[in-house]
Design an enzyme around this catalytic site. Structure first.
Site, short mmCIF file in Angstrom:
data_model
loop_
_atom_site.label_atom_id
_atom_site.label_comp_id
_atom_site.label_asym_id
_atom_site.label_seq_id
_atom_site.Cartn_x
_atom_site.Cartn_y
_atom_site.Cartn_z
N LYS A 1 52.71 -38.47 -24.30
CA LYS A 1 53.90 -38.99 -24.56
C LYS A 1 54.06 -40.05 -25.43
O LYS A 1 53.65 -41.37 -25.09
CB LYS A 1 54.73 -39.36 -23.48
CG LYS A 1 56.25 -39.29 -23.41
CD LYS A 1 57.03 -39.93 -24.49
CE LYS A 1 57.18 -41.51 -24.18
NZ LYS A 1 57.40 -42.33 -25.41
N CYS B 1 47.16 -56.11 -28.90
CA CYS B 1 47.41 -56.53 -27.37
C CYS B 1 46.28 -57.67 -27.12
O CYS B 1 46.71 -58.45 -26.63
CB CYS B 1 47.13 -55.32 -26.71
SG CYS B 1 45.44 -54.61 -26.99
N GLU C 1 54.62 -63.17 -24.16
CA GLU C 1 53.88 -62.30 -25.21
C GLU C 1 54.76 -61.87 -26.59
O GLU C 1 55.95 -61.49 -26.04
CB GLU C 1 53.53 -60.99 -24.80
CG GLU C 1 52.67 -60.23 -25.85
CD GLU C 1 52.33 -58.91 -25.15
OE1 GLU C 1 53.09 -58.15 -24.75
OE2 GLU C 1 51.13 -58.35 -25.68
N GLU D 1 46.90 -50.63 -19.16
CA GLU D 1 46.59 -51.61 -20.01
C GLU D 1 47.72 -52.21 -20.57
O GLU D 1 48.69 -51.46 -21.39
CB GLU D 1 45.75 -50.66 -21.22
CG GLU D 1 44.55 -50.31 -20.63
CD GLU D 1 43.36 -49.79 -21.53
OE1 GLU D 1 43.69 -49.80 -22.93
OE2 GLU D 1 42.37 -49.50 -21.28
P1 NAD Z 1 56.38 -50.36 -23.97
O1 NAD Z 1 56.01 -50.50 -22.70
O2 NAD Z 1 57.74 -50.47 -24.44
O3 NAD Z 1 56.18 -48.70 -24.29
C1 NAD Z 1 55.00 -47.96 -24.12
C2 NAD Z 1 55.26 -46.54 -23.72
O4 NAD Z 1 55.76 -46.42 -22.54
C3 NAD Z 1 56.04 -45.84 -24.80
O5 NAD Z 1 55.55 -44.54 -25.04
C4 NAD Z 1 57.38 -45.69 -24.15
O6 NAD Z 1 58.33 -44.80 -24.55
C5 NAD Z 1 56.79 -45.49 -22.65
N1 NAD Z 1 57.86 -45.97 -21.71
C6 NAD Z 1 58.80 -47.07 -21.95
N2 NAD Z 1 59.48 -47.16 -20.50
C7 NAD Z 1 58.98 -46.12 -19.74
C8 NAD Z 1 59.19 -45.69 -18.42
N3 NAD Z 1 60.23 -46.35 -17.53
N4 NAD Z 1 58.37 -44.80 -17.97
C9 NAD Z 1 57.59 -44.24 -18.65
N5 NAD Z 1 57.10 -44.56 -19.96
C10 NAD Z 1 57.96 -45.51 -20.48
O7 NAD Z 1 55.23 -50.73 -25.01
P2 NAD Z 1 55.47 -51.07 -26.58
O8 NAD Z 1 56.45 -51.90 -26.90
O9 NAD Z 1 55.23 -49.52 -26.89
O10 NAD Z 1 53.97 -51.60 -26.79
C11 NAD Z 1 53.71 -53.02 -26.74
C12 NAD Z 1 52.96 -53.39 -25.63
O11 NAD Z 1 51.92 -52.77 -25.39
C13 NAD Z 1 52.76 -54.82 -25.68
O12 NAD Z 1 52.95 -55.45 -24.52
C14 NAD Z 1 51.16 -55.00 -25.69
O13 NAD Z 1 50.29 -56.15 -25.29
C15 NAD Z 1 50.77 -53.64 -25.19
N6 NAD Z 1 49.73 -53.25 -25.47
C16 NAD Z 1 48.55 -53.40 -24.45
C17 NAD Z 1 47.38 -52.76 -24.79
C18 NAD Z 1 46.10 -53.07 -23.84
O14 NAD Z 1 45.17 -52.59 -24.15
N7 NAD Z 1 46.03 -53.61 -22.99
C19 NAD Z 1 47.20 -52.13 -26.21
C20 NAD Z 1 48.10 -52.02 -27.00
C21 NAD Z 1 49.41 -52.55 -26.42
#
Ligand code: NAD
Length: 517
Positions: free
Chosen positions: A188, A297, A396, A263
């Site tokens: 997804k 991240c 963040e 992550e």
């Molecule tokens: P997000 O959590 O908003 O979304 C990530 C994914 O989760 C998307 O595909 C979204 O549609 C899905 N999602 C959202 N709500 C959900 C739910 N209730 N159930 C299942 N899936 C759901 O994150 P974002 O804004 O897309 O990305 C930015 C974040 O990702 C930042 O916090 C960043 O630090 C983190 N990140 C972490 C790493 C790591 O390796 N630790 C790497 C890249 C990004």
């Protein structure tokens, strides 16, 4: 073979993006679509099938059927590895096209998608293909009486949920080990960056991946993502995204007792000591926060500089920040492009304002760059006079905004660096070997880079502590997550088996005695 149009030759072309389920590009059950925009213009570039629970169910059923029936799970490891290498070749063959889609959809500079993100994605498949052929187990011989050993087997159907920053690289970082271990999966992708993932189905078909092994359902987190997490036929969830989403996912999957790799977010510190190579530390500080548009991240978003070198270091830093080339992401010399979405720009800008209100000084940037009126652009921003308790230092921001905080002693630097809810990465700049090791041990972080920028080694474990996540992926750690460990015990002789019920019973009621029959 059903195909879809994902050609972006001109800025006016809008891609049609479907789900990829059971080897076919398909429309959603409800027939609804959402739009993905070019962050440089906020014009639509893709019309994307919007997935709901019914689409997730269809994809999960296909993945489950394929998992049970084979041949992916039952195929020889070497043959599976060959297919994965063909996927890598397919990515290589389409690198330019995928890099263009990625840049168009995310605003990441083309120099970074073309030269780093997409080639690295092909590497992910080659690397995990090779590793899968080296998967081994342990044996525990017991005095020639028993042979006790372990085998690793695929877990089943994996749900892979990914964010919008570096989407293609992060998707392949999950898909490659997941499939190499013999699982099937449903991906997804993030709703703000679905374009590049839509190429994968085509590449997988060309590589000879059996139908149903790899499926993509587009859509929003609260609907498609949540349905994937809650689905009883999904055995594990590998999630990368925000900490609050990770918490929600854990709650939502609890009833079906899933295995998780999470992550999550970060607020990573960089510590610069006076004995460091300060020129290199400066390069790393600028790269660490402004590369990937600051949407990284592991971005070094909190810079701790020792008091004696603080003023000069910060003066050079702000000069460099003002010099960073912000521009149209398809320009070869652009170093920072537009942020992913107007909502995200607004959120990042709101933090600049919060910083001002908290008493920080905007030493560089802080606004829209002149001449870039249309897209989601923000100048590389440096906040000084920051104290570690301010929201800008604790939360963040996920954009090109750096907080600089002075420190006096090593102990204070470590204490400040650890005084945050996150623990993904940390960077130390020092010429003192003993200090480097001492501070690396003391920092609460899944990853520490010493005198190094963010260089990833695919064999090494990647993951966070505290609110930055649970579990580790990378190298054999990925296989630990994507496989079940089974223990088999074989008797090699006639060991004693207690013979319950073997002795004839004397007196009393025998079997059946006293029954009504
Ligand atoms: P997000 O959590 O908003 O979304 C990530 C994914 O989760 C998307 O595909 C979204 O549609 C899905 N999602 C959202 N709500 C959900 C739910 N209730 N159930 C299942 N899936 C759901 O994150 P974002 O804004 O897309 O990305 C930015 C974040 O990702 C930042 O916090 C960043 O630090 C983190 N990140 C972490 C790493 C790591 O390796 N630790 C790497 C890249 C990004």
């Amino acid at each position: 073979m059903a195909t879809q149009t994902v050609k972006i030759a001109s800025s006016t072309e809008v891609a049609e993006v479907k789900h990829f389920i059971d080897g076919q590009y398909v429309d959603g059950a409800q027939g609804s679509y959402f739009v993905t925009n070019n962050p440089a213009t906020n014009e639509p570039v893709g019309e994307v099938a919007e997935g709901h629970a019914a689409d997730i169910d269809r994809a999960v059923q296909a993945a489950r059927r394929t998992f049970v029936e084979g041949p992916w799970r039952t195929m020889k490891t070497k043959e599976r590895a060959e297919v994965l290498r063909r996927i890598a070749d397919g990515i290589d063959a389409h690198t330019e096209e995928i890099a263009r889609l990625e840049t168009l959809d995310t605003g990441l500079p083309i120099s970074q998608t073309l030269k780093a993100q997409i080639p690295r994605s092909a590497d992910n498949f080659r690397f995990f293909a090779e590793m899968s052929t080296h998967m081994d187990g342990e044996t525990y011989p017991v005095d020639g009486e028993f042979l006790n050993y372990t085998i690793r087997q695929p877990v089943g159907v994996a749900g892979l949920i990914t964010p919008w920053n570096t989407p293609f690289m992060l998707e392949t970082w999950k898909i490659a080990p997941c499939l190499a271990a013999g699982n099937t999966c449903v991906l997804k992708p993030a709703e703000w960056s679905p374009l590049s993932a839509s190429k994968l189905g085509e590449i997988f078909m060309e590589a000879g991946v059996p139908d149903g092994v790899f499926n993509v359902v587009n859509g929003f987190g609260e609907t498609a993502g949540a349905a994937l997490v809650a689905h009883p036929e999904v055995n594990l969830i590998s999630f990368t995204g925000e900490t609050t989403t990770g918490q929600e996912i854990m709650r939502n999957g609890a009833a079906t007792l899933k295995r998780y790799s999470l992550e999550l977010g970060g607020k990573s510190p960089m510590l610069v000591f006076p004995d460091a190579d300060l020129d290199r530390a400066l390069d790393a500080a600028v790269f660490g926060i402004f590369s990937l548009n600051g949407e990284r991240c592991t971005a070094s978003s909190r810079l701790f500089v020792q008091q004696d070198i603080h003023d000069e270091f910060v003066a050079r830093l702000t000069e460099r920040a003002r010099n960073v080339r912000v521009g149209e992401p398809f320009e070869d010399d652009t170093e920072v492009g537009p942020l992913i979405h107007p909502d995200h720009l607004e959120r990042v800008m709101s933090y600049v304002e919060i910083g001002r209100q908290e008493g920080a000084t905007v030493a560089a940037g802080g606004g829209r760059p002149p001449g870039l009126e249309a897209g989601n652009y923000l100048e590389p921003t440096v906040l000084t006079n920051v104290s570690n308790s301010m929201r800008v230092a604790q939360e963040e921001i996920f954009g090109p905004v750096l907080c600089v905080i002075p420190f006096e002693t090593e102990e204070e630097a470590v204490q400040l660096a650890n005084d945050v809810r996150y623990g993904l990465a940390a960077y130390i700049w020092t010429g003192n070997v003993a200090r480097a090791h001492r501070v690396a041990r003391a920092l609460e972080s899944g990853k520490v880079w010493v005198n190094s920028q963010n260089v990833r080694e695919l064999r090494a474990p990647f993951g966070g502590v505290k609110d930055s996540g649970t579990g580790r992926e990378g190298g054999h750690y990925s296989f630990e997550f994507y496989t079940e460990l089974k223990n088999v015990c074989v008797a090699m002789g006639e060991h004693r088996i207690p013979r319950l019920g073997a002795k004839p019973r004397t007196g009393g009621a025998g079997p059946g005695a006293g029954s009504d029959a």
